[in-house]
Scaffold this motif. Structure first.
Motif, mmCIF file in Angstrom:
data_model
loop_
_atom_site.group_PDB
_atom_site.id
_atom_site.type_symbol
_atom_site.label_atom_id
_atom_site.label_comp_id
_atom_site.label_asym_id
_atom_site.label_seq_id
_atom_site.Cartn_x
_atom_site.Cartn_y
_atom_site.Cartn_z
ATOM 1 N N VAL A 2 69.311 38.207 29.452
ATOM 2 C CA VAL A 2 67.966 38.149 28.869
ATOM 3 C C VAL A 2 66.979 38.922 29.736
ATOM 4 N N LEU A 3 67.052 38.718 31.043
ATOM 5 C CA LEU A 3 66.144 39.431 31.946
ATOM 6 C C LEU A 3 66.387 40.940 31.881
ATOM 7 N N GLN A 4 67.648 41.341 31.790
ATOM 8 C CA GLN A 4 67.958 42.765 31.646
ATOM 9 C C GLN A 4 67.384 43.300 30.349
ATOM 10 N N ALA A 5 67.476 42.523 29.286
ATOM 11 C CA ALA A 5 66.944 42.943 27.995
ATOM 12 C C ALA A 5 65.439 43.179 28.062
ATOM 13 N N LEU A 6 64.729 42.271 28.730
ATOM 14 C CA LEU A 6 63.282 42.411 28.840
ATOM 15 C C LEU A 6 62.885 43.651 29.630
ATOM 16 N N CYS A 7 63.661 43.940 30.671
ATOM 17 C CA CYS A 7 63.318 45.053 31.557
ATOM 18 C C CYS A 7 63.809 46.406 31.064
ATOM 19 N N PHE A 35 65.302 47.068 27.701
ATOM 20 C CA PHE A 35 65.360 47.335 26.262
ATOM 21 C C PHE A 35 64.128 46.868 25.503
ATOM 22 N N SER A 36 63.023 46.694 26.200
ATOM 23 C CA SER A 36 61.786 46.338 25.502
ATOM 24 C C SER A 36 60.563 46.773 26.298
ATOM 25 N N PHE A 37 60.196 46.017 27.354
ATOM 26 C CA PHE A 37 58.945 46.284 28.049
ATOM 27 C C PHE A 37 58.886 47.671 28.677
ATOM 28 N N ASN A 38 60.001 48.122 29.273
ATOM 29 C CA ASN A 38 59.961 49.432 29.918
ATOM 30 C C ASN A 38 59.722 50.550 28.917
ATOM 31 N N PHE A 39 60.323 50.433 27.735
ATOM 32 C CA PHE A 39 60.154 51.504 26.759
ATOM 33 C C PHE A 39 58.801 51.445 26.053
ATOM 34 N N LEU A 40 58.203 50.281 25.982
ATOM 35 C CA LEU A 40 56.824 50.224 25.499
ATOM 36 C C LEU A 40 55.932 51.050 26.427
ATOM 37 N N MET A 87 59.202 50.818 37.009
ATOM 38 C CA MET A 87 59.393 49.564 37.727
ATOM 39 C C MET A 87 60.222 48.584 36.901
ATOM 40 N N PHE A 88 59.894 48.457 35.612
ATOM 41 C CA PHE A 88 60.688 47.591 34.737
ATOM 42 C C PHE A 88 62.142 48.065 34.688
ATOM 43 N N PHE A 89 62.337 49.376 34.564
ATOM 44 C CA PHE A 89 63.684 49.939 34.511
ATOM 45 C C PHE A 89 64.472 49.580 35.768
ATOM 46 N N SER A 90 63.834 49.718 36.930
ATOM 47 C CA SER A 90 64.508 49.411 38.181
ATOM 48 C C SER A 90 64.879 47.935 38.262
ATOM 49 N N LEU A 91 63.976 47.071 37.833
ATOM 50 C CA LEU A 91 64.297 45.643 37.821
ATOM 51 C C LEU A 91 65.468 45.363 36.878
ATOM 52 N N GLY A 92 65.530 46.113 35.780
ATOM 53 C CA GLY A 92 66.669 45.987 34.872
ATOM 54 C C GLY A 92 67.972 46.382 35.536
ATOM 55 N N ASN A 93 67.909 47.399 36.416
ATOM 56 C CA ASN A 93 69.088 47.782 37.205
ATOM 57 C C ASN A 93 69.571 46.632 38.067
ATOM 58 N N VAL A 133 62.639 40.467 20.782
ATOM 59 C CA VAL A 133 61.364 40.371 21.492
ATOM 60 C C VAL A 133 60.347 41.334 20.886
ATOM 61 N N LEU A 134 60.779 42.550 20.636
ATOM 62 C CA LEU A 134 59.896 43.559 20.041
ATOM 63 C C LEU A 134 59.486 43.179 18.625
ATOM 64 N N LEU A 135 60.417 42.576 17.885
ATOM 65 C CA LEU A 135 60.098 42.099 16.539
ATOM 66 C C LEU A 135 58.995 41.040 16.605
ATOM 67 N N GLY A 136 59.109 40.143 17.583
ATOM 68 C CA GLY A 136 58.089 39.119 17.750
ATOM 69 C C GLY A 136 56.735 39.715 18.092
ATOM 70 N N VAL A 137 56.726 40.692 19.002
ATOM 71 C CA VAL A 137 55.475 41.347 19.388
ATOM 72 C C VAL A 137 54.856 42.063 18.199
ATOM 73 N N ALA A 138 55.698 42.776 17.423
ATOM 74 C CA ALA A 138 55.195 43.502 16.257
ATOM 75 C C ALA A 138 54.635 42.547 15.213
ATOM 76 N N SER A 139 55.315 41.430 14.994
ATOM 77 C CA SER A 139 54.862 40.456 14.002
ATOM 78 C C SER A 139 53.537 39.819 14.409
#
Length: 289
Positions: free
Chosen positions: A65-70, A72-77, A157-163, A190-196
């Motif tokens: 989950v933490l990897q996903a946030l870092c 596949f969502s927040f970093n690309f935003l 920074m998010f990407f690195s934390l995902g690493n 997560v992105l679906l929730g943010v968009a909604s």
């Protein structure tokens, strides 16, 4: 030979994804574009793993989950926002300093020593960025570029934390492929929730450039690119795997010059050279102090 193949694939894929991101900017909101990218990547990943008989659930979910946030969502935003403000090639150069971020985060999370070469590389890389952005920030005072620098740095920074979370997953027996597959699904949710919550209008642009960019980013950039990179992280460690970031900004800036009209100045060439040198210093064979 396997490590070399993974390296080349990562450089070519990630060197070309930045211009594809630029082609996604505009028709719809950033959150929706990133959501479509990872929702499609998740579907492709799951179907592919199921067809190969390799689909399984992670042995633990916390770091997935933490990897996903870092990753596949927040970093690309952040990266998409940065790309809306400045040429995509410049975003890729800031992202290339993931080598420095990885070393610092490895110290904070895993207790690994920050070597003297990391400090030197950071100084050289920072000086390179100053020169690379010198014209936009000090000559023309482009405030969009200033904001873009901040968003790109936050995304890195998010990407690195995902690493770091990927390393945690590997240590817990969760392979990069499985972590990526389910992580992209979680990121999409997560992105679906943010968009909604933001009241986004769920439409899909039907322009050829947008659809092609979406398909390339989802299948090649996300499914293939992240798999090759994170397999390298598992095989070589996060610092050596990030060596791919030394070369792909050259690919990205070349494409940015062709398709976005990025203008080169003397300081731009010097800045790019120093940024690359900073990354090379990270992997020098000189015994650290």
């Amino acid at each position: 030979m396997i490590n070399f193949s993974l390296f080349v694939a990562t450089v070519l894929i990630w060197g070309t994804t930045w211009i594809a991101i630029a082609w996604q900017i505009g028709p719809i909101g950033i959150v929706l574009s990133v959501f479509y990218r990872f929702a499609l990547a998740f579907v492709v990943f799951i179907i592919g793993l199921a067809a190969l008989g390799r689909l399984s659930l992670p042995s633990q979910w916390r770091f997935v989950v933490l990897q996903a946030l870092c990753l596949f969502s927040f970093n690309f935003l952040c990266f998409y926002k940065a790309t809306s403000l400045m040429p995509s090639g410049l975003v890729s150069v800031i992202f290339s300093l993931a080598t420095i971020f990885n070393a610092i985060n490895a110290r904070l999370i895993f207790g690994e020593r920050v070597q003297s070469r990391t400090v030197l590389a950071g100084i050289i890389g920072a000086l390179g960025l100053v020169l690379l952005f010198w014209h936009d920030v000090t000559v023309s005072l482009d405030l969009d570029v200033v904001q873009g620098i901040g968003w790109a740095a936050l995304g890195t920074m998010f990407f690195s934390l995902g690493n770091m979370m990927s390393r945690k997953n590997t240590a817990h027996g969760v392979t990069p492929v499985i972590a990526n597959a389910w992580g992209m699904g979680i990121g999409a949710l997560v992105l679906l929730g943010v968009a909604s919550l933001s009241g986004a209008d769920f439409i899909l642009p039907n322009t050829q450039s947008y659809i092609l960019a979406l398909l390339y980013l989802s299948v090649i950039g996300s499914v293939v690119g992240f798999s090759t990179y994170l397999i390298m992280v598992a095989r070589l460690g996060s610092d050596k795997a990030a060596y791919a970031t030394v070369l792909f900004p050259i690919v990205a800036l070349a494409l940015s010059t062709i398709y976005e009209g990025y203008e080169w100045y003397g300081t731009s060439f010097a800045g790019l050279g120093l940024t690359i040198l900073g990354n090379l210093v990270m992997f020098s064979r000189i015994k650290p102090a």
